[in-house]
Motif scaffolding. Structure first.
Motif, mmCIF file in Angstrom:
data_model
loop_
_atom_site.group_PDB
_atom_site.id
_atom_site.type_symbol
_atom_site.label_atom_id
_atom_site.label_comp_id
_atom_site.label_asym_id
_atom_site.label_seq_id
_atom_site.Cartn_x
_atom_site.Cartn_y
_atom_site.Cartn_z
ATOM 1 N N LEU A 1 -6.841 7.042 -0.397
ATOM 2 C CA LEU A 1 -5.610 7.701 -0.813
ATOM 3 C C LEU A 1 -5.829 8.587 -2.032
ATOM 4 O O LEU A 1 -5.315 9.711 -2.108
ATOM 5 N N LYS A 2 -6.598 8.072 -2.975
ATOM 6 C CA LYS A 2 -6.881 8.832 -4.203
ATOM 7 C C LYS A 2 -7.498 10.192 -3.849
ATOM 8 O O LYS A 2 -7.150 11.215 -4.440
ATOM 9 N N MET B 1 1.378 7.015 -6.486
ATOM 10 C CA MET B 1 0.189 7.781 -6.830
ATOM 11 C C MET B 1 0.310 9.239 -6.403
ATOM 12 O O MET B 1 -0.259 10.131 -7.037
ATOM 13 N N CYS C 1 -8.514 1.302 0.682
ATOM 14 C CA CYS C 1 -7.390 2.167 1.045
ATOM 15 C C CYS C 1 -6.936 2.990 -0.159
ATOM 16 O O CYS C 1 -6.623 4.173 -0.032
ATOM 17 N N ASP C 2 -6.906 2.360 -1.334
ATOM 18 C CA ASP C 2 -6.497 3.075 -2.538
ATOM 19 C C ASP C 2 -7.473 4.202 -2.856
ATOM 20 O O ASP C 2 -7.071 5.284 -3.306
ATOM 21 N N ARG D 1 2.325 1.865 -3.434
ATOM 22 C CA ARG D 1 1.332 2.431 -4.355
ATOM 23 C C ARG D 1 1.070 3.894 -4.013
ATOM 24 O O ARG D 1 0.913 4.745 -4.885
ATOM 25 N N LEU D 2 1.014 4.167 -2.696
ATOM 26 C CA LEU D 2 0.796 5.529 -2.210
ATOM 27 C C LEU D 2 1.883 6.468 -2.742
ATOM 28 O O LEU D 2 1.593 7.556 -3.250
ATOM 29 N N PHE E 1 0.832 -1.206 0.000
ATOM 30 C CA PHE E 1 0.000 0.000 0.000
ATOM 31 C C PHE E 1 0.866 1.255 0.000
ATOM 32 O O PHE E 1 0.632 2.197 -0.760
#
Lengths: 329, 329
Positions: free
Chosen positions: B117-118, A26, B113-114, A22-23, A19
């Motif tokens: 975060l987005k 992104m 979670c993604d 990816r964070l 995670f």
């Protein structure tokens, strides 16, 4: 009882790391290039002028909160909160200045809240920071009765000249360990599974995290030989690999392991212990030169510290005297 | 249905204010005198040099989290998180630079979670900040399945010359209202009690909080006539009393009240509405001079804004055209 692991305790480190990766991808923006490169990702450092940067970091205290809840003792968890943030800031060479807390609770309980606050204020005093602000959120429906969460935010300043990047770490430098007070604030999901609530060691779990700010401020002001500082948090001694990927560590004279961690170690494989807990060292300093004057400063401030080993050229490998295994990143 | 109040919804504002007062007393240290006095307590400002200060603030999104949870829609709550912090920073005249998030959850769920975060990343883009760091904490046992909490922490810079203290606000100045998108991120414990989950308005509750940073950056760069900015959060229009205790407000042409707040208003006494919600104004500016150029800048950035009234000498009193009551601090 079978040896346990952090994953079995319900914390999936690999998933969390995925995670975070990816964070990072992104959230990447051109503005990130403005940030100064600082050691180990312990804090982000944003330049204010050409020579002065502001370091900032955030952290919580994890499920140590639940131990405070079980023991109905709330006056030291705030010290842990400040410690987790302030000890991170000093690892980039910053001097902590200001702290903010986020305190969320299902239902305000005056006595409990005052105790938590007392700990935060005590932590700020120990870290030479001011409690500059905070947010108290009463959220009926989100937290179970008596449950709450705490997040801390810490800010400090660092000159570009004295910023610690970890790049000056080379093989053959000296490693100082500074003693922890116990388990500090990481690995509780595992520790709570193996230490029974009825155990005499249970209360020791709550012992507050040591705050290393005052001696480190003094060391960094007086001496320019420190090439790296490691706050030993989640991931245990693997934190030593955060600063520089061109060295390894040989720990010849580890500090004593606190009793509470020895107790946890009866149920957890030894290598897993070193990959999860601080194992007696809450802070590690890497020094290009004599360790004596630095150890003396820590002792003067009431901390136990000693030279524990050296850096090596066995890249991202850590050996501990007498142990059959070695840690790798 | 009987008119309801915030207290009946389980949030005891007086108790919370009592806690915050004790907090201020208990945490007071000589170091606090170093902080620059900034308007309304929206952010703490710590001087880095004689002329540059760092502003910092922390906030959460309250029980709006639970609406996201109920609707299983997680991609905008992060915008709210950034908004709550960034909109506070601009009220002291600071330009936001960096954001940090604290994200605590019982069990990591990659997709959810993604999405969260987005939203945080989108919010940072809207606020012209970088996501400089954060903490993701997986805490089995503290949060119920699917529950989580978010705290935000924002940092900005402000020159001493352009710091907004609120001291330049005088009776007879102009007041600009900038439209909100709906309920924003306050008053949810009450709103969730009165808007049924089955109502067509329920989804509107989740509409993200507007982020006013870009137009405000431009206004503050180009014009020196703004004497105060008010981010209208918990406490509704009473926030206008935060900046200066020597003036009052006369709101002659309020902005339209968003449909979702009209719906909430069917169940809550009108005065209570203005004391709890933004009632159509997410941001208020007080201007010593012409409001036209400022309104234009907001419009250029896609915000609806208009002169809504003036400051008066009726100290800490706010009147709204056509309303039989007046708000007092």
């Amino acid at each position: 009882m079978e040896p346990r692991t952090y994953a079995e305790a319900g914390v999936n480190v690999e998933q969390a790391e995925g995670f975070v990766e990816r964070l990072k991808l992104m959230s990447k923006r051109p503005g990130h290039s403005k940030l100064w490169k600082a050691a180990g990702g312990y804090a982000a450092v944003y330049p204010i002028t050409e020579s002065i940067g502001v370091a900032c970091t955030t952290d919580g205290v994890g499920t140590k909160l639940l131990v405070a809840h079980e023991l109905k003792k709330y006056d030291s968890i705030g010290i842990d909160l400040v410690a987790m943030c302030a000890n991170d800031l000093i690892c980039v060479g910053a001097r902590p200045t200001s702290f903010l807390d986020y305190f969320a609770i299902g239902k305000l309980d005056d006595q409990m809240c005052d105790q938590i606050l007392k700990g935060i204020v005590e932590g700020c005093d120990q870290a030479d920071m001011i409690l500059a602000g905070g947010e108290t959120a009463e959220m009926p429906g989100l937290y179970q009765p008596g449950h709450y969460d705490l997040a801390g935010f810490a800010i400090g300043t660092v000159s570009k000249e004295h910023l610690i990047t970890g790049e000056k770490i080379k093989p053959g430098q000296n490693v100082i360990g500074v003693a922890s007070s116990g388990i500090h604030s990481n690995g509780f999901s595992l520790a709570r599974k193996v230490i029974e609530r009825s155990s005499k060691h249970y209360e020791e779990l709550l012992k507050p995290t040591l705050i290393y700010v005052k001696p480190v401020n003094e060391v960094l002001e007086q001496l320019r030989t420190v090439t790296g500082l490691v706050h030993v948090t989640g991931g245990g001694w693997r934190n030593l690999f955060r600063l520089n990927d061109k060295v390894g560590f040989n720990i010849e004279s580890p500090l004593p392991v606190p009793a509470v961690l020895q107790e946890v170690g009866k149920h957890v494989a030894q290598e897993e212990m070193y990959k999860t807990f601080n194992m007696g060292m809450g802070l590690v300093l890497i020094v290009d030169g004599d360790t004596g004057p630095i150890v003396e400063i820590f002792k003067k401030h009431g901390f136990s510290a000693a030279q524990v080993g050296t850096t090596t050229d066995r890249v991202l490998t850590l050996t501990v005297k007498g142990m059959p295994w070695e840690l790798k990143d």
